[in-house]
Design a protein around this motif. Sequence first.
Motif, PDB file in Angstrom:
ATOM      1  N   ASN A   1       0.812  -1.217   0.000  1.00 16.69           N
ATOM      2  CA  ASN A   1       0.000   0.000   0.000  1.00 16.69           C
ATOM      3  C   ASN A   1       0.846   1.268   0.000  1.00 16.69           C
ATOM      4  OD1 ASN A   1      -2.461  -1.527   0.250  1.00 16.69           O
ATOM      5  ND2 ASN A   1      -1.948  -1.839   2.404  1.00 16.69           N
ATOM      6  N   VAL A   2       2.147   1.111  -0.221  1.00 20.24           N
ATOM      7  CA  VAL A   2       3.079   2.236  -0.201  1.00 20.24           C
ATOM      8  C   VAL A   2       3.700   2.382  -1.586  1.00 20.24           C
ATOM      9  CG1 VAL A   2       5.151   3.168   0.898  1.00 20.24           C
ATOM     10  CG2 VAL A   2       3.551   1.805   2.234  1.00 20.24           C
ATOM     11  N   SER A   3       4.017   3.604  -1.977  1.00 17.11           N
ATOM     12  CA  SER A   3       4.586   3.859  -3.304  1.00 17.11           C
ATOM     13  C   SER A   3       5.979   3.269  -3.439  1.00 17.11           C
ATOM     14  CB  SER A   3       4.644   5.367  -3.570  1.00 17.11           C
ATOM     15  OG  SER A   3       5.598   5.984  -2.720  1.00 17.11           O
ATOM     16  N   ASP A   4       6.395   3.045  -4.670  1.00 19.99           N
ATOM     17  CA  ASP A   4       7.733   2.515  -4.929  1.00 19.99           C
ATOM     18  C   ASP A   4       8.818   3.403  -4.350  1.00 19.99           C
ATOM     19  OD1 ASP A   4       6.586   0.431  -6.256  1.00 19.99           O
ATOM     20  OD2 ASP A   4       7.506   0.834  -8.205  1.00 19.99           O
ATOM     21  N   ASP A   5       8.658   4.709  -4.478  1.00 19.04           N
ATOM     22  CA  ASP A   5       9.680   5.646  -3.991  1.00 19.04           C
ATOM     23  C   ASP A   5       9.920   5.479  -2.494  1.00 19.04           C
ATOM     24  OD1 ASP A   5      10.041   6.655  -6.498  1.00 19.04           O
ATOM     25  OD2 ASP A   5       8.768   8.418  -6.214  1.00 19.04           O
ATOM     26  N   ILE A   6       8.849   5.317  -1.739  1.00 22.83           N
ATOM     27  CA  ILE A   6       8.986   5.167  -0.283  1.00 22.83           C
ATOM     28  C   ILE A   6       9.605   3.821   0.060  1.00 22.83           C
ATOM     29  CG2 ILE A   6       7.705   4.959   1.890  1.00 22.83           C
ATOM     30  CD1 ILE A   6       5.727   7.000   0.817  1.00 22.83           C
ATOM     31  N   VAL A   7       9.145   2.748  -0.628  1.00 23.50           N
ATOM     32  CA  VAL A   7       9.687   1.407  -0.370  1.00 23.50           C
ATOM     33  C   VAL A   7      11.188   1.381  -0.652  1.00 23.50           C
ATOM     34  CG1 VAL A   7       9.666  -0.991  -1.153  1.00 23.50           C
ATOM     35  CG2 VAL A   7       7.509   0.217  -0.804  1.00 23.50           C
ATOM     36  N   ILE A   8      11.591   1.961  -1.780  1.00 30.58           N
ATOM     37  CA  ILE A   8      13.004   1.960  -2.167  1.00 30.58           C
ATOM     38  C   ILE A   8      13.836   2.806  -1.220  1.00 30.58           C
ATOM     39  CG2 ILE A   8      14.628   2.648  -3.986  1.00 30.58           C
ATOM     40  CD1 ILE A   8      12.296   1.987  -5.979  1.00 30.58           C
ATOM     41  N   SER A   9      13.317   3.957  -0.833  1.00 28.22           N
ATOM     42  CA  SER A   9      14.077   4.826   0.074  1.00 28.22           C
ATOM     43  C   SER A   9      14.274   4.191   1.440  1.00 28.22           C
ATOM     44  CB  SER A   9      13.368   6.184   0.220  1.00 28.22           C
ATOM     45  OG  SER A   9      12.109   6.040   0.862  1.00 28.22           O
ATOM     46  N   ARG A  10      13.283   3.459   1.926  1.00 27.08           N
ATOM     47  CA  ARG A  10      13.431   2.775   3.206  1.00 27.08           C
ATOM     48  C   ARG A  10      14.436   1.628   3.093  1.00 27.08           C
ATOM     49  NH1 ARG A  10       9.546   3.702   7.195  1.00 27.08           N
ATOM     50  NH2 ARG A  10       9.813   1.578   8.008  1.00 27.08           N
ATOM     51  N   CYS A  11      14.463   0.973   1.952  1.00 25.79           N
ATOM     52  CA  CYS A  11      15.434  -0.093   1.726  1.00 25.79           C
ATOM     53  C   CYS A  11      16.854   0.474   1.666  1.00 25.79           C
ATOM     54  CB  CYS A  11      15.085  -0.830   0.438  1.00 25.79           C
ATOM     55  SG  CYS A  11      16.107  -2.276   0.111  1.00 25.79           S
ATOM     56  N   ILE A  12      17.017   1.591   0.985  1.00 23.58           N
ATOM     57  CA  ILE A  12      18.324   2.257   0.908  1.00 23.58           C
ATOM     58  C   ILE A  12      18.774   2.707   2.292  1.00 23.58           C
ATOM     59  CG2 ILE A  12      19.532   4.294   0.026  1.00 23.58           C
ATOM     60  CD1 ILE A  12      19.171   2.111  -2.038  1.00 23.58           C
ATOM     61  N   ALA A  13      17.828   3.139   3.120  1.00 25.00           N
ATOM     62  CA  ALA A  13      18.170   3.561   4.484  1.00 25.00           C
ATOM     63  C   ALA A  13      18.754   2.406   5.282  1.00 25.00           C
ATOM     64  CB  ALA A  13      16.929   4.123   5.173  1.00 25.00           C
ATOM     65  N   VAL A  14      18.240   1.204   5.069  1.00 22.27           N
ATOM     66  CA  VAL A  14      18.785   0.021   5.750  1.00 22.27           C
ATOM     67  C   VAL A  14      20.220  -0.239   5.288  1.00 22.27           C
ATOM     68  CG1 VAL A  14      18.552  -2.475   6.061  1.00 22.27           C
ATOM     69  CG2 VAL A  14      16.514  -1.025   6.072  1.00 22.27           C
ATOM     70  N   LEU A  15      20.449  -0.143   3.982  1.00 25.17           N
ATOM     71  CA  LEU A  15      21.795  -0.350   3.451  1.00 25.17           C
ATOM     72  C   LEU A  15      22.776   0.699   3.992  1.00 25.17           C
ATOM     73  CD1 LEU A  15      21.007  -1.248  -0.279  1.00 25.17           C
ATOM     74  CD2 LEU A  15      21.984  -2.768   1.453  1.00 25.17           C
ATOM     75  N   ARG A  16      22.324   1.930   4.100  1.00 23.44           N
ATOM     76  CA  ARG A  16      23.203   2.990   4.610  1.00 23.44           C
ATOM     77  C   ARG A  16      23.483   2.814   6.097  1.00 23.44           C
ATOM     78  NH1 ARG A  16      20.586   7.914   0.925  1.00 23.44           N
ATOM     79  NH2 ARG A  16      21.833   7.392  -0.934  1.00 23.44           N
ATOM     80  N   ALA A  17      22.540   2.215   6.806  1.00 20.53           N
ATOM     81  CA  ALA A  17      22.798   1.899   8.218  1.00 20.53           C
ATOM     82  C   ALA A  17      23.870   0.824   8.351  1.00 20.53           C
ATOM     83  CB  ALA A  17      21.505   1.448   8.893  1.00 20.53           C
ATOM     84  N   ILE A  18      23.987  -0.043   7.335  1.00 21.86           N
ATOM     85  CA  ILE A  18      24.982  -1.115   7.352  1.00 21.86           C
ATOM     86  C   ILE A  18      26.344  -0.613   6.881  1.00 21.86           C
ATOM     87  CG2 ILE A  18      25.626  -3.366   6.378  1.00 21.86           C
ATOM     88  CD1 ILE A  18      22.641  -3.963   6.068  1.00 21.86           C
ATOM     89  N   PHE A  19      26.358   0.104   5.745  1.00 16.91           N
ATOM     90  CA  PHE A  19      27.623   0.458   5.097  1.00 16.91           C
ATOM     91  C   PHE A  19      28.043   1.910   5.281  1.00 16.91           C
ATOM     92  CE2 PHE A  19      25.898  -3.147   2.658  1.00 16.91           C
ATOM     93  CZ  PHE A  19      26.975  -4.014   2.710  1.00 16.91           C
ATOM     94  N   GLY A  20      27.134   2.772   5.736  1.00 18.58           N
ATOM     95  CA  GLY A  20      27.456   4.188   5.869  1.00 18.58           C
ATOM     96  C   GLY A  20      26.807   5.001   4.766  1.00 18.58           C
ATOM     97  N   ASN A  21      26.434   6.228   5.081  1.00 21.45           N
ATOM     98  CA  ASN A  21      25.711   7.083   4.134  1.00 21.45           C
ATOM     99  C   ASN A  21      26.487   7.351   2.853  1.00 21.45           C
ATOM    100  OD1 ASN A  21      23.526   7.285   5.855  1.00 21.45           O
ATOM    101  ND2 ASN A  21      24.252   9.172   6.816  1.00 21.45           N
ATOM    102  N   ASN A  22      27.786   7.512   2.969  1.00 22.45           N
ATOM    103  CA  ASN A  22      28.595   7.890   1.810  1.00 22.45           C
ATOM    104  C   ASN A  22      28.915   6.714   0.885  1.00 22.45           C
ATOM    105  OD1 ASN A  22      28.701  10.550   2.739  1.00 22.45           O
ATOM    106  ND2 ASN A  22      30.536  10.160   3.966  1.00 22.45           N
ATOM    107  N   GLN A  23      28.652   5.501   1.352  1.00 28.36           N
ATOM    108  CA  GLN A  23      29.022   4.317   0.577  1.00 28.36           C
ATOM    109  C   GLN A  23      27.879   3.795  -0.294  1.00 28.36           C
ATOM    110  OE1 GLN A  23      32.194   3.109   0.533  1.00 28.36           O
ATOM    111  NE2 GLN A  23      32.616   4.908   1.819  1.00 28.36           N
ATOM    112  N   VAL A  24      26.662   4.247  -0.018  1.00 26.97           N
ATOM    113  CA  VAL A  24      25.492   3.680  -0.709  1.00 26.97           C
ATOM    114  C   VAL A  24      24.846   4.753  -1.590  1.00 26.97           C
ATOM    115  CG1 VAL A  24      23.280   2.505  -0.449  1.00 26.97           C
ATOM    116  CG2 VAL A  24      25.106   2.120   1.223  1.00 26.97           C
ATOM    117  N   PRO A  25      24.987   4.652  -2.908  1.00 26.03           N
ATOM    118  CA  PRO A  25      24.353   5.612  -3.806  1.00 26.03           C
ATOM    119  C   PRO A  25      22.897   5.261  -4.067  1.00 26.03           C
ATOM    120  CG  PRO A  25      25.566   4.008  -5.081  1.00 26.03           C
ATOM    121  CD  PRO A  25      25.782   3.641  -3.629  1.00 26.03           C
ATOM    122  N   GLN A  26      22.200   6.104  -4.759  1.00 27.18           N
ATOM    123  CA  GLN A  26      20.847   5.788  -5.203  1.00 27.18           C
ATOM    124  C   GLN A  26      20.929   4.755  -6.330  1.00 27.18           C
ATOM    125  OE1 GLN A  26      18.785   7.094  -2.546  1.00 27.18           O
ATOM    126  NE2 GLN A  26      17.449   6.994  -4.340  1.00 27.18           N
TER     127      GLN A  26
END
Length: 333
Positions: free
Chosen positions: A220-245
């Motif tokens: 029930n959530v848009s693709d943009d929100i789903v993807i951004s939340r997934c990227i946030a998990v990756l950045r929590a693992i690897f760091g903000n500067n290591q994970v691009p869009q």
Amino acid sequence: MQKKMTAMEENQPCGVYLNIADRQVLDWHFANLEFANATPLSKLSLKHWDQDDEFEFTGPHMTVRNGYSCLPIALSEGLDIRLASAAKCIKYTESGVEVEIESTKPCASLNIKTAKTEVEKADAVLVTIPLGCLKEKKPTLFDPALPKWKSDAVDRLGFGNLNKIILCFDKIFWDPHLNLFGQVPLMTKSRGESFLFWNLYKAPVLLSLVAGESASLMENVSDDIVISRCIAVLRAIFGNNQVPQPREAVVTRWKSDPWSRGSYSFVSVDSSGSDYDILAEAITPKNSSVPRVFFAGEHTIRNYPATVHGALLSGLRESTKIADAFIGGLTCP
């Protein structure tokens, strides 16, 4: 014995059995179990959920390089496969079956789709639609209606939901030697959200799993929100500067898909492995000497449910049953 009892009374257990870290690790394992069964644990049969474990195939997990679509493409070679054609009603009698089919095709000049209804007649029909569609369509799909023993099994057996997020990047920023990695969830209620990532093809592609309650919520959530939340998990693992869009992403919504209504079956609270056997049984109309309606699919094979090989094996099983019914079994001289 008395000394031990006294010692236990003097050393009462702590009121909190799990600290925050322990709880998070346990939630990760619960999420992994919800992924395996495609359902929240509250809907799973404690007694029968793992009834097929002893039949599991051995060997490493493999990824089909060009996707599973290459399998049905190969199997369908030379066959009359009609796309954009939906079965609307299956009428079965002692003399055979009639399947009402509604086919649609786009009309480019009017920017609409036109529909045409036709009827196919046959000696028998093999129903392979997903259990989710069977649950939704059975009141109107069969004429006469399914027998109660079959209909009740359709209702009892669970059909779950598992979603995936595929992320394509320009370059790899994770350890390419790892087949998978994950992160423990911060909260129990969202434990299934992007809890596990698969490394695909040694290419800059990651597949994220969304299981349990989170699998249904994300639909029930848009693709943009789903993807951004997934990227946030990756950045929590690897760091903000290591994970691009990601340069490209795909989000599945299997529960919302009208041609599947979910991902694969599970043994629900009121069900057991016997329901797989019941769903595999063919229907013999009154006054008929042979069955007319046969069933195949992952939800009809007790030993290998929720798998592609299970669905394939069930099709081979039913083709044998149909041949035996209408041609006759093999005889040895």
